[in-house]
Design a protein around this motif. Structure first.
Motif, PDB file in Angstrom:
ATOM      1  N   HIS A  64      -8.441  -1.795   1.499  1.00  0.00           N
ATOM      2  CA  HIS A  64      -8.254  -1.071   0.243  1.00  0.00           C
ATOM      3  C   HIS A  64      -9.602  -0.759  -0.397  1.00  0.00           C
ATOM      4  CE1 HIS A  64      -5.873   0.560  -2.910  1.00  0.00           C
ATOM      5  NE2 HIS A  64      -6.404  -0.211  -3.854  1.00  0.00           N
ATOM      6  N   SER A  75      -3.268   1.482   2.433  1.00  0.00           N
ATOM      7  CA  SER A  75      -3.945   0.265   1.993  1.00  0.00           C
ATOM      8  C   SER A  75      -3.154  -0.442   0.905  1.00  0.00           C
ATOM      9  CB  SER A  75      -5.363   0.603   1.513  1.00  0.00           C
ATOM     10  OG  SER A  75      -5.290   1.567   0.507  1.00  0.00           O
ATOM     11  N   LYS A  76      -2.657   0.335  -0.050  1.00  0.00           N
ATOM     12  CA  LYS A  76      -1.921  -0.300  -1.136  1.00  0.00           C
ATOM     13  C   LYS A  76      -0.631  -0.917  -0.611  1.00  0.00           C
ATOM     14  CE  LYS A  76      -1.581   1.850  -5.161  1.00  0.00           C
ATOM     15  NZ  LYS A  76      -1.040   2.832  -6.105  1.00  0.00           N
TER      16      LYS A  76
END
Lengths: 100, 438, 699, 164
Positions: free
Chosen positions: C349, C412-413
């Protein structure tokens, strides 16, 4: 027979004549010359010891002393001239600015 | 030199005798030069200024082109009153001229005028004092020389004198430095402080054809040295201490009679000393170019013959010239002066005869060793004298052709030009020596 | 290749030195040095670093997985007793990612700055500072030991201070710089304490060392012994990270830091420096993994920050402030990720965030540049007509941050959310709560970012007359970096496509030698609770991990693939469900924003009127700054003014100093009698001294 | 022979020194000092210090003292400026006593040194030997001395400037 002592006595006498001059006289030029005399007395000791120990290191030291004496004389006399220009005196006792 | 003469004497006594003899010779040489150089000055200045110069003083009508004037001057000075002004410091006033003169004269002690004479088990150096630190000795004595001037200037209690003394002190202190520094190059090249060794080293050849004289290995050093030497001798263009148009005559304005003469002579002897030093350091001293001492000894007879022949030829030429002179002079003045030409001719003819007789007598003689050495010695001394004489003349020449420096210019030249130049000279010398030794 | 490592940090340092020298040389002249020269030097230096880093990366890819460690020792730095610290660079997979992100984004922003800072008098100074920052940041990520990391840590703090207060003639900007510096100091103090704790602990268990490889080996060898240390040091170091990375409660400096030039905000306060805390925790993952408590604190603080900052972001009017709070919020995500043991997810992230947040900031900078310094979004609107490229890239980055697939932010989140959901934090309800909090925060994120998009680029034009006259598309030196970063925002996510979506999660595999073991240990420790056997098992696992080599990487690789497959309490179905949920909430946020700011522009105002109290609370940033002022700053002032100055300084310290003065004067009064000023008297004293010596020698 | 020479020279040296500190006129004192210094040079020569002998004359007598005399003449002090108030009798006595004691003490400290004159090589004290020593064992002090002299030159030039 001249021994090392003779030279050293001569050296001591000259040295204390110089000391006497520094303490006794007020003329800065004479004081400077007395200091030169003291340096010379020391030189004499160097040379005499050098001769009686058969090593030439004393000669080198005497040489250095001479060089320093030359520097000292140059600087001292220059200061003296400056002093005379500004204060019109060469009497040591008139120069007491260090106290104030 | 006859050894039998010395028989019965102890070796020590012989040595002392030799030293006394050398001292006397040097003093005689100095005074002789003094006379010649003063004569040079008189006649030279007259020549350059297109006038006649002194030509009246004569002995039995012989004037020797004004040379006799010197004797008249000496007589005058000896006869004059030695006046001591009031309000002067008498002791120093009287002492001053002697100090200057004596120190100058003593510095001649280390100047070699010939190669060592090896004779009868002696190795006699042809200089009064065979010092290892010869050059430094001369510098030291020269530096003491200033006391004479300072004392004279101060004790006269006269502002011109004092100014002259001050100027002189400043000038001498300033020019001693380049003087000393310019010689350093010579030390470095020849590797010795001993004057005779320096001269001996100058007998070698450079690149196979050039004598290894100081002037060729140290050209810049030579220029610096001769400039500083002129200043040390208080000669024009550096004669500020006297500067007759500015401070009447500087430090010796109050002196008269023999005391004045001592200053006067001291000045000329300083000139001669400078010439002798220049010759010794830069022009091979007593070295005859291309002729080594050993060569001279080996070919002594040839040398002698050549010398005698030369002398004879010169005497002949002189005799012929003097005969013409005598004819021209005949009856000009109507007094004893008219006979000068005849007297001179007689002397010339006599000299010619002597030369020829000696030549004839010696033509087939085989020389013993001591004689050969003596001949070599004499020729070397002669060479030295001729060289010194030339430089004496150069001094005169410069004096009468160059104007005087201003005081600040003098100081500027000394401190800003000569001293840096001499440092550069030392640097370059060091580099070259390093490269050559590689 | 190892011998070239030093070039990476030192190339910007040389650039900084040259530009700094030029800046000083021209400091008294009316005009600065030629901008062409400055920008060439300033951009060539990080570009060189980037090229070298890329070469090293390629080399690293070619190496065996377990050997992917490069080291270079330059010279010994502190060499004292048991403490031996060298200036040494150390690049493993983790550092490599950081180096690449820093140099890549950094270089792009350097180029962008040429356009943004054009015709500024401090051009040379600016590039000097920026290059110096690059040096410090690269030292931070490449340092082999904690002190060197700390040097970089302080270095970036210094550069941050210098660059926030870059226009120092404006007193508010200078004050913002000071605020950032002082708040950072508080964190740094704790950070230093953390370093000391670690060092003392290592002294007690064998050789004292602060080198990361040695430290990791030592910790792995004595896991039980380091548990307490891990908690203490972990929390202390995390406080330092809070300061640097703007987490609750030390986040207050970051919004103010927006006073600096916008590229600085993009580089330092979005992409690189503020992520240093995340990097530090990932770097020390072997230590953190041992302490569930420290990890829990990290995760909780991260999650709270994520939500908290997001809510403030809703009401901000200043476009840069919105992005600043967004940054704080996203950093919260990263901390939560590392807190739950998903180190690689956090770093992932970090990387994607670097791209899209830098892009957002630079886009905002482009807008500000076009509007001559206007930052209030309510004075913008409809700019997409004028600045098509800027609008487009901004939009892409916004989609990325909102988590719309398949852009970078989504992957990523989503991985963070999934790791949180499946994590084994204790107590058992904590992962769920954290998930819910961050889930809501994700929706709010989408809302406020698109609020910014709509207010700025769409809807009615509300420009001031002056701005209207100047509005234009930025020069290509600014738009090209935007495009590059936008491309990065789109593609960066594909490095870590999870297996459930048919990807290979290459990013995880790359990072696994560096942090994989720690991830495994985390799960082992946390999953087992506090029982003694569990700790033993964890220790065993840690030892196994520390044994290193191929065995380790394959082992952890298995574990990770299991984790990816949802072995820790999750399943493929659940993972996909959560994914869909997060996408939906993101889209919902976007739609709400569209409804409020495009379709019905009067709606926000009516809402804020109706809930005035709540609105004021959020608009005033919960009045944290004011609270700090009342509770901390004012008592501090009071204490220093009334106590330390009036009592301690005036009475005690000045009293001592004056006492010495009085004493000296007293002695002087006596001794001055000796000083007559007459030199000969002094000489007489010297003589007397000598005579005494002679007397001693004779007698 | 040697002893006679030594006593004569030493007497000159001491006499010059005494004259130096007693003359009211510094110029007279300076000349006396020159005499003393030259006498010392003679003693150096007796001690076979060739270089130092020459340097004593060259540097001390030829340079330093010339400088002193030059300065005295430059200042050109008037008579009344040379007046020195006579030193107090008690002070004089104290100084004399101190000096006498110092002289006695030093002589006492120094006496008993070896008397033998060691044999030394021919080139003892020559320029080459001392120079060699100076540029090998004492190279560092030698360089320092040159720096000292340089500093002195700069200082003097600075002092000599009219404007301060």
């Amino acid at each position: 027979m001249i021994t090392l002592d003779h030279y050293l006595y001569l050296s001591a006498i000259l040295f204390f004549i110089g000391v006497f001059g520094v303490l006794f006289r007020r003329n800065l030029i004479v004081i400077l010359m007395s200091i030169e005399l003291m340096l010379n007395a020391v030189n004499l000791s160097f040379i005499a010891f050098s001769r009686y120990t058969a090593s030439m290191d004393g000669h080198v030291f005497a040489f250095f002393v001479m060089a320093v004496a030359a520097a000292e004389a140059g600087i001292g006399l220059a200061i003296l001239v400056m002093l005379f220009r500004n204060r019109r005196t060469v009497q040591a006792d008139d120069l007491t600015l260090m106290r104030d | 030199m006859n050894l039998e003469l010395l028989e019965g004497c102890t070796r020590e006594m012989a040595e002392n005798l030799i030293i006394i003899a050398k001292t006397l010779f040097v003093i005689a040489m100095a005074f002789g030069f003094l006379l010649v150089v003063i004569w040079f000055e008189r006649k030279g200045s007259a020549f350059i200024q297109d006038r006649v110069g002194p030509n009246r003083a004569a002995i039995l009508g012989v004037r020797l082109a004004g040379f006799i004037q010197n004797f008249a001057d000496v007589t005058k000075l000896i006869m004059k009153e030695m006046f001591i002004p009031g309000e002067v410091n008498r002791i120093y006033f009287i002492l001053a001229p002697f100090i200057g003169f004596t120190f100058i004269l003593t510095s001649f002690a280390v100047i070699p005028f010939a190669d060592n004479l090896r004779i009868g088990g002696f190795d006699i150096p042809m200089q009064v004092a065979d010092l290892n630190v010869g050059v430094l000795y001369i510098l030291a004595i020269t530096s003491l020389n200033v006391y004479g001037i300072v004392l004279a200037g101060w004790s006269s209690n006269n502002k011109f004198s004092l100014l002259g003394g001050l100027r002189s002190t400043a000038q001498m202190i300033s020019y001693e430095i380049p003087l000393g520094l310019s010689i350093v190059g010579i030390f470095m090249v020849f590797g010795s402080l001993h004057l005779n060794e320096i001269v001996r080293a100058q007998g070698e050849l450079l690149f196979g054809f050039l004598p290894r004289w100081g002037i060729f290995v140290q050209p810049l050093g030579f220029i610096i040295f001769i400039s500083a030497a002129y200043a040390e001798a208080n000669r024009t263009p550096f004669d500020i201490p006297e500067g007759e148009s500015e401070i009447v005559a500087g430090y010796h304005v109050e002196y008269s009679g023999m005391r004045f003469a001592l200053f006067y002579m001291g000045e000329y002897i300083a000139l001669v000393l400078s010439s002798a030093l220049v010759v010794t350091l830069f022009f091979g001293g007593w070295q005859i170019p291309y002729l080594d001492t050993s060569d001279l000894i080996r070919h002594a007879s040839v040398v002698l013959k050549v010398l005698l022949l030369g002398g004879a030829a010169m005497s002949l030429a002189a005799a012929i010239a003097f005969i013409g002179y005598a004819k021209r002079l005949k009856g000009t003045w109507g007094d004893i002066h008219d006979r000068e030409g005849h007297v001179l001719t007689t002397f010339a003819v006599l000299a010619l005869a002597v030369f020829l007789v000696v030549l004839f007598w010696l033509w087939n003689v085989e020389f013993p060793d001591w004689a050969a050495r003596t001949i070599a010695l004499i020729s070397q001394v002669g060479m030295f004298l001729i060289k010194v004489l030339f430089f004496g003349w150069l001094f005169i020449w410069v004096r009468w052709t160059l104007p005087r420096f201003r005081y600040d210019q003098l100081m500027g030249l000394g401190w800003k030009a000569l001293i840096p130049l001499s440092f550069i000279n030392i640097l370059i010398s060091g580099l070259v020596i390093l490269l050559v030794q590689r | 290749m190892e011998s070239y490592l030093w070039i990476i940090p030192f190339s910007p340092l040389i650039g900084a030195a040259i530009n700094g020298a030029l800046a000083i040389l021209y400091s008294h002249k009316e005009k600065g040095p030629r901008e062409e020269i400055i920008s060439f030097i300033g951009c060539a230096a990080p570009l060189a670093s980037f090229v070298i880093a890329l070469m090293i990366f390629i080399r690293m890819i070619g190496m065996d997985e377990a050997d992917r460690i490069l080291e270079q020792t330059l010279f010994p730095w502190i060499w004292s007793g048991a403490l031996n610290i060298e200036v040494a660079f150390f690049v493993d997979a983790l550092s490599m990612v950081m180096v690449l992100v820093v140099t890549c984004v950094g270089t792009i922003i350097h180029f962008y700055s040429i356009g943004y800072m054009a015709k500024d008098r401090g051009f040379a100074r600016y590039f000097s500072y920026l290059n110096l920052f690059m040096f410090a940041m690269l030292t931070l990520v490449m340092g082999k030991n904690l002190p060197l990391l700390f040097v970089g840590w302080e270095g970036v703090g210094l550069c941050s201070y210098l660059l926030i207060g870059f226009w120092y003639s404006d007193i508010y900007k200078a004050a913002a710089g000071k605020k950032a510096f002082i708040v950072n100091r508080i964190g740094d103090f704790a950070f230093l304490l953390g370093i000391f704790v670690v060092y003392v602990a290592t002294l007690e268990h064998g050789a004292g060392t602060l080198d990361f490889p040695a430290l990791s080996g030592l910790v792995a060898a004595h896991p039980e012994a380091f548990r307490g240390v891990a908690t203490a040091a972990g929390i202390l170091l995390f406080i330092g990270a809070c300061g640097k990375s703007a987490q609750i409660p030390l986040y207050v400096w970051l919004p103010d830091a927006m006073a600096g030039p916008t590229p600085v905000s993009a580089l330092i306060h979005a992409a690189t420096m503020v992520t240093a805390g995340v990097y530090m925790i990932a770097r020390l993952s072997f230590l953190y993994a041992l302490s569930p408590l420290a990890m829990g604190v990290v995760a909780t603080v991260g999650a709270l920050t994520a939500l908290y900052a997001a809510t403030i972001g809703i009401c901000q009017r200043d476009i840069k402030k919105v992005l600043a709070y967004s940054t704080i919020s996203q950093l919260g995500y990263m901390f939560m990720a590392v807190g739950v043991g998903a180190f690689s997810a956090g770093i992932f992230h970090l990387m994607t965030h670097a791209f899209f947040k830098a892009c957002l900031f630079l886009g905002a900078g482009s807008v500000i540049h076009a509007l001559r310094g206007e930052q209030d979004m309510f004075n913008m609107g409809g700019l997409s007509k004028y600045m098509k490229l800027t609008a487009l890239t901004f939009l892409i980055a916004s989609f990325a941050i909102a988590g719309v697939p398949p852009l970078a932010g989504f992957f990523s989140k989503d991985e963070i959310l999934w790791s949180t959901f499946t994590s084994s934090l204790s107590p058992g309800w904590l992962p769920m709560v954290l998930w819910v909090v961050t889930f809501i925060a994700a929706g709010i994120t989408a809302f406020y970012v698109f609020r910014a998009v709509f207010l700025t680029f769409y809807g009615k034009k509300r420009l001031t007359a002056e701005a209207e006259a100047h509005v234009h598309e930025s020069p290509s030196v600014m738009t090209v970096p935007l495009i590059l970063l936008a491309i990065g925002s789109i593609t960066a996510g594909f490095l870590g496509v999870p297996q459930v979506l048919g990807g290979s999660n290459a990013f995880h595999h790359f990072l696994s030698p560096a942090v994989g073991a720690a991830e495994h240990v985390t799960h082992a420790v946390q999953g087992a609770g506090d029982s003694v056997q569990a700790i033993g098992a964890a220790a065993h696992a840690a030892k196994e991990a520390a044994a290193g080599g191929v065995q380790l990487s394959s082992y952890t690789g298995e574990v990770l693939s299991e984790a990816g497959g949802g072995s820790h309490g999750g399943s493929h179905g659940l993972e996909i469900l959560l994914m869909v949920l997060s996408v939906l909430i993101g889209i919902a946020g976007i739609l709400v924003a569209q409804a409020m700011y495009i379709r019905n522009p009067t709606l926000p105002e009516s809402i804020s009127r109706r809930a005035r109290g709540l609105y004021n609370l959020v608009y005033g940033k919960y009045f944290v700054d004011e609270a700090y002022r009342e509770t901390l700053v004012k008592p501090g002032y009071f204490l220093s003014e009334k106590v330390f100055f009036k009592v301690i300084d005036v009475w005690i310290i000045d009293g001592i100093v004056n006492g010495f003065g009085v004493m000296a004067r007293g002695f002087g009064t006596v001794l001055r009698l000796l000083q007559t000023g007459v030199v000969r008297t002094y000489a007489l004293f010297i003589l007397l001294g000598i005579l005494y010596l002679i007397y001693r020698m004779v007698g | 022979m040697e002893a006679v020479a030594f006593y004569i020279i030493a007497a000159i040296a001491v006499f010059g020194a005494l004259l130096m500190i007693t003359r009211r006129n510094p110029l007279a004192g300076a000349f006396s000092l020159v005499v003393s210094l030259i006498a010392l040079a003679g003693i150096y020569a007796m001690l076979r210090a060739e270089l130092i002998f020459i340097l004593q004359i060259l540097v001390y007598a030829g340079a330093i003292m010339v400088l002193v005399i030059f300065t005295i003449m430059l200042l050109n002090l008037r008579e009344e400026e040379l007046e020195e108030p006579p030193a107090g009798k008690i002070k004089t006595l104290i100084i004399l006593a101190a000096v006498a004691f110092g002289c006695y003490g030093i002589i006492k400290v120094l006496s008993g040194a070896p008397d033998e004159v060691p044999r030394v090589p021919e080139n003892f004290g020559s320029v080459e030997k001392v120079g060699e020593l100076m540029l090998t064992s004492y190279l560092y002090p030698f360089e320092i001395i040159s720096v000292v002299l340089l500093v002195a030159i700069v200082g003097v030039v600075l002092l000599a400037k009219k404007v301060i």
